[in-house]
Design a protein around this motif. Structure first.
Motif, PDB file in Angstrom:
ATOM      1  N   VAL A 154       0.859  -1.184   0.000  1.00 61.15           N
ATOM      2  CA  VAL A 154       0.000   0.000   0.000  1.00 61.15           C
ATOM      3  C   VAL A 154       0.893   1.232   0.000  1.00 61.15           C
ATOM      4  CG1 VAL A 154      -1.804   1.276   1.215  1.00 61.15           C
ATOM      5  CG2 VAL A 154      -1.760  -1.221   1.333  1.00 61.15           C
ATOM      6  N   ARG A 155       0.777   2.015  -1.055  1.00 62.67           N
ATOM      7  CA  ARG A 155       1.547   3.272  -1.099  1.00 62.67           C
ATOM      8  C   ARG A 155       0.721   4.354  -0.424  1.00 62.67           C
ATOM      9  NH1 ARG A 155       4.565   3.579  -6.823  1.00 62.67           N
ATOM     10  NH2 ARG A 155       5.138   1.389  -6.926  1.00 62.67           N
ATOM     11  N   ALA A 156       0.852   4.463   0.880  1.00 63.31           N
ATOM     12  CA  ALA A 156       0.033   5.419   1.636  1.00 63.31           C
ATOM     13  C   ALA A 156       0.452   6.850   1.313  1.00 63.31           C
ATOM     14  CB  ALA A 156       0.148   5.139   3.120  1.00 63.31           C
ATOM     15  N   LEU A 157       1.746   7.063   1.085  1.00 59.96           N
ATOM     16  CA  LEU A 157       2.232   8.357   0.575  1.00 59.96           C
ATOM     17  C   LEU A 157       3.082   8.052  -0.642  1.00 59.96           C
ATOM     18  CD1 LEU A 157       3.367  10.184   3.858  1.00 59.96           C
ATOM     19  CD2 LEU A 157       1.219  10.493   2.626  1.00 59.96           C
ATOM     20  N   ASP A 158       2.773   8.722  -1.743  1.00 56.95           N
ATOM     21  CA  ASP A 158       3.371   8.327  -3.011  1.00 56.95           C
ATOM     22  C   ASP A 158       4.056   9.520  -3.687  1.00 56.95           C
ATOM     23  OD1 ASP A 158       4.004   6.720  -5.113  1.00 56.95           O
ATOM     24  OD2 ASP A 158       1.990   6.654  -5.973  1.00 56.95           O
ATOM     25  N   GLY A 159       5.005  10.123  -2.958  1.00 54.51           N
ATOM     26  CA  GLY A 159       5.729  11.252  -3.558  1.00 54.51           C
ATOM     27  C   GLY A 159       5.101  12.589  -3.212  1.00 54.51           C
ATOM     28  N   VAL A 160       4.938  12.852  -1.912  1.00 52.67           N
ATOM     29  CA  VAL A 160       4.322  14.113  -1.474  1.00 52.67           C
ATOM     30  C   VAL A 160       5.395  15.180  -1.280  1.00 52.67           C
ATOM     31  CG1 VAL A 160       3.132  15.246   0.452  1.00 52.67           C
ATOM     32  CG2 VAL A 160       2.322  13.031  -0.383  1.00 52.67           C
ATOM     33  N   SER A 161       5.221  16.320  -1.935  1.00 50.87           N
ATOM     34  CA  SER A 161       6.106  17.462  -1.724  1.00 50.87           C
ATOM     35  C   SER A 161       5.258  18.674  -1.397  1.00 50.87           C
ATOM     36  CB  SER A 161       6.919  17.767  -2.988  1.00 50.87           C
ATOM     37  OG  SER A 161       7.766  16.681  -3.302  1.00 50.87           O
ATOM     38  N   LEU A 162       5.645  19.401  -0.369  1.00 52.44           N
ATOM     39  CA  LEU A 162       4.967  20.665  -0.083  1.00 52.44           C
ATOM     40  C   LEU A 162       5.838  21.549   0.791  1.00 52.44           C
ATOM     41  CD1 LEU A 162       3.508  20.610   3.027  1.00 52.44           C
ATOM     42  CD2 LEU A 162       2.014  19.052   1.841  1.00 52.44           C
ATOM     43  N   THR A 163       5.582  22.851   0.715  1.00 52.94           N
ATOM     44  CA  THR A 163       6.334  23.815   1.502  1.00 52.94           C
ATOM     45  C   THR A 163       5.358  24.734   2.219  1.00 52.94           C
ATOM     46  OG1 THR A 163       8.094  23.806  -0.129  1.00 52.94           O
ATOM     47  CG2 THR A 163       8.040  25.681   1.355  1.00 52.94           C
ATOM     48  N   VAL A 164       5.579  24.935   3.507  1.00 52.16           N
ATOM     49  CA  VAL A 164       4.768  25.897   4.249  1.00 52.16           C
ATOM     50  C   VAL A 164       5.709  26.921   4.873  1.00 52.16           C
ATOM     51  CG1 VAL A 164       2.969  26.219   5.966  1.00 52.16           C
ATOM     52  CG2 VAL A 164       3.207  23.986   4.850  1.00 52.16           C
ATOM     53  N   PRO A 165       5.755  28.139   4.336  1.00 50.45           N
ATOM     54  CA  PRO A 165       6.626  29.160   4.899  1.00 50.45           C
ATOM     55  C   PRO A 165       6.089  29.661   6.238  1.00 50.45           C
ATOM     56  CG  PRO A 165       5.581  29.922   2.841  1.00 50.45           C
ATOM     57  CD  PRO A 165       4.970  28.609   3.189  1.00 50.45           C
ATOM     58  N   ALA A 166       6.976  30.221   7.041  1.00 52.11           N
ATOM     59  CA  ALA A 166       6.552  30.844   8.294  1.00 52.11           C
ATOM     60  C   ALA A 166       5.514  31.914   7.984  1.00 52.11           C
ATOM     61  CB  ALA A 166       7.753  31.451   8.997  1.00 52.11           C
ATOM     62  N   GLY A 167       4.513  32.017   8.844  1.00 49.90           N
ATOM     63  CA  GLY A 167       3.486  33.024   8.660  1.00 49.90           C
ATOM     64  C   GLY A 167       2.315  32.551   7.835  1.00 49.90           C
ATOM     65  N   SER A 168       2.408  31.302   7.352  1.00 57.68           N
ATOM     66  CA  SER A 168       1.360  30.860   6.451  1.00 57.68           C
ATOM     67  C   SER A 168       0.613  29.652   7.029  1.00 57.68           C
ATOM     68  CB  SER A 168       2.033  30.578   5.105  1.00 57.68           C
ATOM     69  OG  SER A 168       1.364  29.604   4.400  1.00 57.68           O
ATOM     70  N   ILE A 169      -0.651  29.538   6.702  1.00 56.57           N
ATOM     71  CA  ILE A 169      -1.465  28.394   7.149  1.00 56.57           C
ATOM     72  C   ILE A 169      -1.820  27.570   5.909  1.00 56.57           C
ATOM     73  CG2 ILE A 169      -3.587  27.643   8.299  1.00 56.57           C
ATOM     74  CD1 ILE A 169      -3.615  30.250   9.847  1.00 56.57           C
ATOM     75  N   HIS A 170      -1.334  26.333   5.882  1.00 55.43           N
ATOM     76  CA  HIS A 170      -1.564  25.469   4.728  1.00 55.43           C
ATOM     77  C   HIS A 170      -2.490  24.324   5.135  1.00 55.43           C
ATOM     78  CE1 HIS A 170      -0.484  23.791   0.778  1.00 55.43           C
ATOM     79  NE2 HIS A 170      -0.600  22.622   1.377  1.00 55.43           N
ATOM     80  N   GLY A 171      -3.503  24.079   4.336  1.00 52.25           N
ATOM     81  CA  GLY A 171      -4.429  22.982   4.615  1.00 52.25           C
ATOM     82  C   GLY A 171      -4.132  21.794   3.728  1.00 52.25           C
TER      83      GLY A 171
END
Ligand SMILES: Nc1ncnc2c1ncn2[C@@H]1O[C@H](COP(=O)(O)OP(=O)(O)OP(=O)(O)O)[C@@H](O)[C@H]1O
Ligand SMILES: [Mg+2]
Length: 339
Positions: free
Chosen positions: A18-35
């Motif tokens: 089971v590939r539960a995560l399959d190449g996840v990339s993300l960036t959350v800079p300081a000061g920001s709210i990412h959903g």
């Protein structure tokens, strides 16, 4: 700042991978709210566990302010983990400890002295609006208050990243909004220091507090970006979910063709309709509409009826000329709504 690069997690269920995560990339800079939003089984909890190294990723990197947690071992990992404050759906407080002692607990673990702990816990309880509750016990608090205690506890080690896993899923709508307001106020208090990541299946959470959002599906991020760009196009999954008009028409009139139009920001939708009516020489009726304010920008999504005999394709063309996204409604893909 949190940076996730090509994160993978493979589980083995018997012979099945089971590939539960399959190449996840993300960036959350300081000061920001990412959903991060996704259906059940999308990989949300796996992401939380891998970000905090509660579960080892199969490959990929998780960096907090440039420090790679996947490369850190024992002591270095424990220190790096303190850079992340974690808040779950339920606060999981120690029932036998006072609220103040619960908040101070992470400091106790790292050997901070008693007076310093008390001082910090009191400061944080004040910050989350529970300045008077320090001597109470968890059983005496409401669900919303317990969640505030959980947030204060997550802040005890002055983290650079606050990670929320379904923070409001167990709360009623009013308490949900109070907690969401609190999350925004924490970010606003330390915009240069704090990056916030919120894992949720509730579109409301994304609409109310997120600056940017990623849609997780089958362990992959299939759409991602600032709220104002992911809702620009009618056929986006996030766009459909955030704007709230179902992608298919429930009632298709026999004497008209349906056209959907999405306009944002300065493109006021209503003059657009009047203008297009004039250009095409047909009276367009508005069958449904929603106007949403997302991350400070207004989005109008309207469903129009173009009477038979008028040229629906020209209506679409004229609306696009004015800077809106438009299309015949029947062309819109039918997919399971996100919320
Ligand atoms: N420990 C595990 N062993 C094997 N498979 C697992 C394990 N944990 C998760 N999975 C599988 O990984 C996939 C993602 O699961 P995950 O719990 O991350 O989803 P989720 O998005 O949090 O769902 P939900 O909204 O229902 O909590 C699922 O197919 C799940 O069966
Ligand atoms: Mg989950």
């Amino acid at each position: 700042m949190i940076t996730v690069t090509d994160l993978r997690k493979v589980y083995h269920q018997g012979k099945r991978e089971v590939r539960a995560l399959d190449g996840v990339s993300l960036t959350v800079p300081a000061g920001s709210i990412h959903g991060v939003i996704g259906h059940s089984g999308a990989g949300k909890s796996t992401l939380v566990r891998c970000l905090t190294m509660l579960d080892r990723p199969t490959s990929g990197a998780v960096e907090i302010n440039g420090v790679d947690l996947t490369a850190a071992r024992s002591d270095a990992l424990r220190t790096a983990r303190r850079r992340i404050g974690l808040v779950f759906q339920q606060a999981n407080l120690f029932d036998s400890r006072t609220i103040e002692a619960n908040v101070a607990y992470p400091l106790e673990l790292i050997g901070v002295g008693r007076e310093k702990r008390r001082e910090k816990a009191r400061e944080l309880l004040g910050l989350v609006g529970l300045g008077d509750a320090g001597n109470a016990y968890p059983a005496q608090l409401s669900g919303g208050m317990r969640q505030r205690v959980g947030i204060a506890r997550a802040l005890a080690t002055d983290p650079d990243v606050l990670l929320f896993d379904e923070p409001t899923s167990a709360l009623d709508p009013r308490t949900t909004d109070e907690i969401l307001d609190l999350i925004v106020s924490l970010r606003d208090r330390n915009p240069d220091d704090l990056a916030v990541l919120v894992i949720t299946h509730e579109m409301h959470v994304v609409k109310k507090i997120c600056d940017s959002v990623s849609l997780l599906e089958g362990g992959r991020i299939v759409e991602s970006g600032p709220l104002t760009s992911v809702v620009k196009h009618l056929d986006g999954r996030l766009s459909q979910a955030l704007l709230g008009i179902p992608p298919h028409a429930h009632v298709a009139p026999s004497d008209a063709t349906l056209v959907d139009v999405l306009a944002s920001g300065d493109h006021a939708a209503l003059p657009m309709i009047a203008h297009t009516s004039r250009e095409v020489g047909a009276e367009l009726a508005i069958l449904a509409g929603s106007v949403e304010q997302l991350a400070g920008t207004t989005f109008s999504h309207l469903r129009l009826a173009v009477p038979n005999g008028a040229d629906a394709d020209r209506v679409v063309e004229e609306l696009k000329k004015l800077g809106a996204d438009a299309r015949r409604t029947a062309e819109i893909r039918e997919e399971e709504p996100l919320a």
